[in-house]
Structures are given as structure tokens and as C-alpha cells.
Design a protein around this motif. Sequence first.
Motif, PDB file in Angstrom:
ATOM      1  N   TYR A   1       0.840  -1.194   0.000  1.00 45.12           N
ATOM      2  CA  TYR A   1       0.000   0.000   0.000  1.00 45.12           C
ATOM      3  C   TYR A   1       0.876   1.245   0.000  1.00 45.12           C
ATOM      4  O   TYR A   1       1.966   1.264   0.588  1.00 45.12           O
ATOM      5  CB  TYR A   1      -0.901   0.023   1.226  1.00 45.12           C
ATOM      6  N   THR A   2       0.399   2.302  -0.656  1.00 48.89           N
ATOM      7  CA  THR A   2       1.047   3.603  -0.563  1.00 48.89           C
ATOM      8  C   THR A   2      -0.028   4.662  -0.310  1.00 48.89           C
ATOM      9  O   THR A   2      -1.195   4.461  -0.652  1.00 48.89           O
ATOM     10  CB  THR A   2       1.850   3.986  -1.836  1.00 48.89           C
ATOM     11  N   ALA A   3       0.372   5.778   0.269  1.00 50.85           N
ATOM     12  CA  ALA A   3      -0.572   6.878   0.521  1.00 50.85           C
ATOM     13  C   ALA A   3       0.195   8.188   0.653  1.00 50.85           C
ATOM     14  O   ALA A   3       1.314   8.215   1.173  1.00 50.85           O
ATOM     15  CB  ALA A   3      -1.384   6.625   1.785  1.00 50.85           C
ATOM     16  N   GLY A   4      -0.432   9.270   0.191  1.00 52.26           N
ATOM     17  CA  GLY A   4       0.113  10.614   0.362  1.00 52.26           C
ATOM     18  C   GLY A   4      -0.860  11.471   1.149  1.00 52.26           C
ATOM     19  O   GLY A   4      -2.077  11.353   0.979  1.00 52.26           O
ATOM     20  N   TYR A   5      -0.331  12.317   2.009  1.00 55.49           N
ATOM     21  CA  TYR A   5      -1.202  13.109   2.885  1.00 55.49           C
ATOM     22  C   TYR A   5      -1.493  14.511   2.358  1.00 55.49           C
ATOM     23  O   TYR A   5      -2.225  15.273   2.996  1.00 55.49           O
ATOM     24  CB  TYR A   5      -0.604  13.215   4.289  1.00 55.49           C
ATOM     25  N   GLU A   6      -0.983  14.848   1.190  1.00 53.90           N
ATOM     26  CA  GLU A   6      -1.193  16.181   0.626  1.00 53.90           C
ATOM     27  C   GLU A   6      -2.683  16.523   0.559  1.00 53.90           C
ATOM     28  O   GLU A   6      -3.498  15.734   0.084  1.00 53.90           O
ATOM     29  CB  GLU A   6      -0.600  16.244  -0.778  1.00 53.90           C
ATOM     30  N   GLY A   7      -3.051  17.704   1.088  1.00 55.55           N
ATOM     31  CA  GLY A   7      -4.438  18.148   1.042  1.00 55.55           C
ATOM     32  C   GLY A   7      -5.329  17.561   2.117  1.00 55.55           C
ATOM     33  O   GLY A   7      -6.527  17.862   2.149  1.00 55.55           O
ATOM     34  N   LYS A   8      -4.783  16.753   3.003  1.00 52.83           N
ATOM     35  CA  LYS A   8      -5.585  16.130   4.047  1.00 52.83           C
ATOM     36  C   LYS A   8      -5.142  16.622   5.426  1.00 52.83           C
ATOM     37  O   LYS A   8      -3.972  16.928   5.651  1.00 52.83           O
ATOM     38  CB  LYS A   8      -5.437  14.601   4.011  1.00 52.83           C
ATOM     39  N   THR A   9      -6.101  16.683   6.366  1.00 49.15           N
ATOM     40  CA  THR A   9      -5.729  16.879   7.759  1.00 49.15           C
ATOM     41  C   THR A   9      -5.202  15.560   8.299  1.00 49.15           C
ATOM     42  O   THR A   9      -5.450  14.488   7.725  1.00 49.15           O
ATOM     43  CB  THR A   9      -6.924  17.326   8.617  1.00 49.15           C
ATOM     44  N   VAL A  10      -4.499  15.613   9.410  1.00 53.65           N
ATOM     45  CA  VAL A  10      -3.973  14.374   9.974  1.00 53.65           C
ATOM     46  C   VAL A  10      -5.105  13.448  10.412  1.00 53.65           C
ATOM     47  O   VAL A  10      -4.997  12.221  10.322  1.00 53.65           O
ATOM     48  CB  VAL A  10      -2.998  14.668  11.135  1.00 53.65           C
ATOM     49  N   ASP A  11      -6.227  14.015  10.844  1.00 55.03           N
ATOM     50  CA  ASP A  11      -7.379  13.198  11.233  1.00 55.03           C
ATOM     51  C   ASP A  11      -7.954  12.467  10.021  1.00 55.03           C
ATOM     52  O   ASP A  11      -8.247  11.260  10.085  1.00 55.03           O
ATOM     53  CB  ASP A  11      -8.459  14.069  11.880  1.00 55.03           C
ATOM     54  N   GLU A  12      -8.116  13.185   8.938  1.00 54.59           N
ATOM     55  CA  GLU A  12      -8.636  12.579   7.709  1.00 54.59           C
ATOM     56  C   GLU A  12      -7.700  11.486   7.211  1.00 54.59           C
ATOM     57  O   GLU A  12      -8.136  10.405   6.783  1.00 54.59           O
ATOM     58  CB  GLU A  12      -8.805  13.656   6.638  1.00 54.59           C
ATOM     59  N   PHE A  13      -6.400  11.750   7.275  1.00 54.53           N
ATOM     60  CA  PHE A  13      -5.421  10.786   6.780  1.00 54.53           C
ATOM     61  C   PHE A  13      -5.396   9.516   7.630  1.00 54.53           C
ATOM     62  O   PHE A  13      -5.424   8.393   7.103  1.00 54.53           O
ATOM     63  CB  PHE A  13      -4.037  11.433   6.755  1.00 54.53           C
ATOM     64  N   LEU A  14      -5.357   9.670   8.947  1.00 51.83           N
ATOM     65  CA  LEU A  14      -5.318   8.500   9.821  1.00 51.83           C
ATOM     66  C   LEU A  14      -6.626   7.723   9.761  1.00 51.83           C
ATOM     67  O   LEU A  14      -6.625   6.485   9.884  1.00 51.83           O
ATOM     68  CB  LEU A  14      -5.004   8.934  11.256  1.00 51.83           C
TER      69      LEU A  14
END
Length: 281
Positions: free
Chosen positions: A139-152
Motif C-alpha cells: 500500500y502507498t498513501a500521500g497526505y497532501e491536502g488532508k488533515t492528519v485526522d482525515e489521513f489517519l
Amino acid sequence: MILQQVGGTASSVQMMKWAFLLSCETPSHGGKTFYQFIPYRYGPYSFTLNQETDSLIRNGFLEKGTDNRWKLTPLGKGLDLKLPSDVSKDICQIIATYGKLSGQKLINLVYDKYSWFTINSELSGRRKEQRPVAKKYIYTAGYEGKTVDEFLNLLMESGISRLIDVRYNPISRRYGFHKSTLSRLCSSLNIDYQHFPGLGIPGSERECIGSENQYITLFENYRLNLSSHEKDLANVIGFLQSEPSVLVCMEANPNCCHRNVLAQHLATLIDMPIKHLGYST
């Protein structure tokens, strides 16, 4: 604005649940930049909201008592907030509907209506859903444009239990994505955090990169250099094979990020397909 509507004081549980209900049950959802929420110890919670509340306390707008209640200071009461009219209207509606409920009653109400947010509950017997477990993929993921809550929350919804940070220099101006903070937040959600700076690309090598050909050259050089990081690659492979893990960097588009090159290289070494989380072409 919510505290002003309820007379200037409320428990932290009440504030968190009112904000959550505002985001879920109103047409405005609190506005375009409102908070996102994750399942936590007593239901929906926002690390970002808590961090901003701490900032308001430091700046003298709020007080937090020993009973864990938030209270507006005279400075806070004097704030003239200019919210969009639809958001103000929705706040009033949430308080009219739920403003008299205690923290425990709000927890009960949210647990009954939003079962996903019970998966990490510390309240005995109150978990209404099990935390998912993903299949073994790269799996891969990028956090650009997301809050840390949304990302987690994305990681938990996807069944991920380990975050493998492949940034060379894991700092960020966006709250929650600095290495020390991200590691701490992951730990509080039972997500293992691992960092491999050797599998990142130094910022100096990205300077003045602006064309597709330059990206192609950058990533090709990165791919050719991966063989010199045998120990890091072996450790990452072990992590990928032991439990659902995700390679994380900043860029939202995996095609613009070295994590995709890394994932493709790993796929030649282990029999696992690649899956990019939170991104669709």
C-alpha cells in the motif's frame, strides 16, 4: 461560536461531539475547512481541533479547568467571529437540538448513530464494529491536502496497522505530519510507525524540478540507487509481510512521488500487488 451559543462553558467531550455532529448532520458540514474526525477512546475525536484549542488556551481566549471543562475568558467572549451565515445557522441548529445533552448522553447518541466511531472505544462492551484488517498488499498513501485526522481515518478504514514513512526529512508545516507528532498520534491509535530516511529523496535533489522529463530522470536515478539500500529494503519487506503496512510520503499523486517507484521495486522482490490509498485517477 459553539461555546458562545451554550453560555461560554462546556466539557471537552461535549465540544468534541457537538463539532462532530455539526460536521455530519448539517448542510454546511461546518464549512469547507472544518475538522475531520477519527474513532478514538470515546468516539469521534479530532486531533486538529484539540491542538487548536490548546492554542486558544495559550493565547488567552480559553481556560481549561481541572474538571476538563472549557471556558471562554473575557477575551474569548469579546471575539466577534465572522462565520458564513449558513455555518452560523447550522451551529444554532446543533445547539438547539443537542445543546442540553450531557457528555455521556452525547457519547451514547453518537455511538448509536455512528458505529464506525466505536471501533477504538475504551468503554466496556461498546464497540459496535470491528476494526478492519487489510489484505497483504504494497500500500502507498500521500497526505497532501488532508488533515492528519482525515489521513489517519483513511488508514484505519483501509485496515492498515503500520505506517512506513519514506520521507527523507519528515517535517511538515501542516499539523500532525512532523515525525514526532505523527509517531505519537499513530501510537495512540495502535498504528505502528516506522521511518526509513534512506529510502527518501533529499530536498536538494528536488529543487528546480518542474518538467515531466526532470521527474523521469529523478525517479530513474532513485530506482538505480535503491540497490545500495539492501538493509532498509529487507526491513521494509519484513514489515510488509508481517502486517498490513503503507508507504507514506507527502504527494497525493503517486505518479509524482518516489514512493511509487519504491513500491514498484518492492513488487519485483516480493509477490504482492500495489495499491494506492486515497487516490483515484
